[in-house]
Design a protein around this motif. Structure first.
Motif, short mmCIF file in Angstrom:
data_model
loop_
_atom_site.label_atom_id
_atom_site.label_comp_id
_atom_site.label_asym_id
_atom_site.label_seq_id
_atom_site.Cartn_x
_atom_site.Cartn_y
_atom_site.Cartn_z
N UNK A 220 0.85 -1.19 0.00
CA UNK A 220 0.00 0.00 0.00
C UNK A 220 0.88 1.24 0.00
N UNK A 221 0.31 2.36 -0.40
CA UNK A 221 1.08 3.59 -0.48
C UNK A 221 1.76 3.91 0.84
N UNK A 222 1.00 3.74 1.94
CA UNK A 222 1.57 4.07 3.25
C UNK A 222 2.64 3.07 3.69
N UNK A 223 2.81 1.98 2.93
CA UNK A 223 3.82 0.97 3.27
C UNK A 223 5.13 1.18 2.51
N UNK A 224 5.11 2.04 1.49
CA UNK A 224 6.25 2.12 0.57
C UNK A 224 7.54 2.52 1.29
N UNK A 225 7.49 3.53 2.12
CA UNK A 225 8.71 3.99 2.80
C UNK A 225 9.28 2.90 3.70
N UNK A 226 8.42 2.24 4.45
CA UNK A 226 8.88 1.18 5.33
C UNK A 226 9.41 -0.01 4.53
N UNK A 227 8.75 -0.33 3.43
CA UNK A 227 9.22 -1.44 2.59
C UNK A 227 10.59 -1.12 2.01
N UNK A 228 10.77 0.12 1.55
CA UNK A 228 12.08 0.51 1.00
C UNK A 228 13.16 0.40 2.07
N UNK A 229 12.84 0.86 3.29
CA UNK A 229 13.81 0.77 4.37
C UNK A 229 14.18 -0.68 4.68
N UNK A 230 13.18 -1.56 4.65
CA UNK A 230 13.44 -2.98 4.91
C UNK A 230 14.32 -3.58 3.82
N UNK A 231 14.02 -3.24 2.57
CA UNK A 231 14.81 -3.76 1.45
C UNK A 231 16.25 -3.27 1.55
N UNK A 232 16.44 -1.98 1.82
CA UNK A 232 17.80 -1.44 1.90
C UNK A 232 18.57 -2.04 3.06
N UNK A 233 17.88 -2.27 4.19
CA UNK A 233 18.54 -2.91 5.33
C UNK A 233 19.00 -4.31 4.94
N UNK A 234 18.18 -5.01 4.18
CA UNK A 234 18.54 -6.36 3.75
C UNK A 234 19.66 -6.31 2.71
#
Length: 206
Positions: free
Chosen positions: A92-106
């Motif tokens: 969801x739109x409100x999830x994009x920032x958190x998802x990006x942060x999770x991906x970059x952390x990984x």
């Protein structure tokens, strides 16, 4: 006697399925290990042969579980997304920032290898000048910000300004050159507004 035979067949079938699942898991685990040794953008070393050697199985065994290298890569990618805690299908739109942060952390656990060969000295110098100019441009309006915040802001402007960003919008997203330019300058404008309002990256993230 017939009942015992039937039970034995069911047991053997269940045992075979369990062993097959364990073998598949070992193969995917081998793929994960190989993926973590590759740059995130280059999976040429993530081959069936390499996975077979790492998992201690034959290539034929891997082909019993995956029709081809694409399907094997898909299974590895699915596991990587699970490890990162990202589900693209329900994003969801409100999830994009958190998802990006999770991906970059990984992704930070993968080798950091430049995507392009070394630039021509003139192009390298131009890149350095552009980054210096962006830091200087951000400086006056963000004089009271920590250096890290100024560098984050200038770095985002650099990413937006880069030809790679423009090319991705045109090639992958099939935008016209005008649309790509409009999209990039729109986001640059949002960053300019944030700077003017004193909203540093660290403050905004908090």
């Amino acid at each position: 006697m017939a009942q015992q035979t039937q039970q034995r067949r069911r047991y053997d079938s269940s045992l075979r399925r369990e062993r097959a699942a364990q073998t598949r898991e070992r193969i995917v685990d081998a793929g994960l290990q190989l993926a973590h040794e590759c740059p995130v953008w280059d999976w040429r070393a993530l081959t069936i042969r390499a996975a077979a050697e790492r998992a201690g199985v034959s290539q034929r065994t891997i082909y019993r579980h995956f029709p081809g290298e694409r399907e094997f890569h898909d299974a590895v990618m699915q596991r990587l997304e699970e490890q990162a805690g990202v589900t693209l299908e329900s994003l969801r739109l409100e999830d994009v920032a958190d998802a990006a942060a999770r991906v970059f952390a990984h992704v930070s656990s993968f080798p950091m290898v430049p995507r392009t060969p070394p630039l021509d000295p003139t192009l390298t110098a131009t890149d350095q000048r552009r980054r210096a100019s962006l830091l200087n441009a951000v400086g006056p309006s963000a004089a009271g910000w920590p250096e890290a915040d100024r560098r984050m802001t200038a770095g985002m402007l650099d990413v937006l300004w880069s030809v790679m960003s423009y090319e991705r919008l045109v090639a992958a997203w099939e935008l016209t050159p005008e649309q790509a330019t409009t999209a990039i300058t729109w986001v640059i404008g949002l960053i300019e507004a944030a700077i003017g309002e004193g909203r540093a990256p660290a403050v905004a993230a908090g």
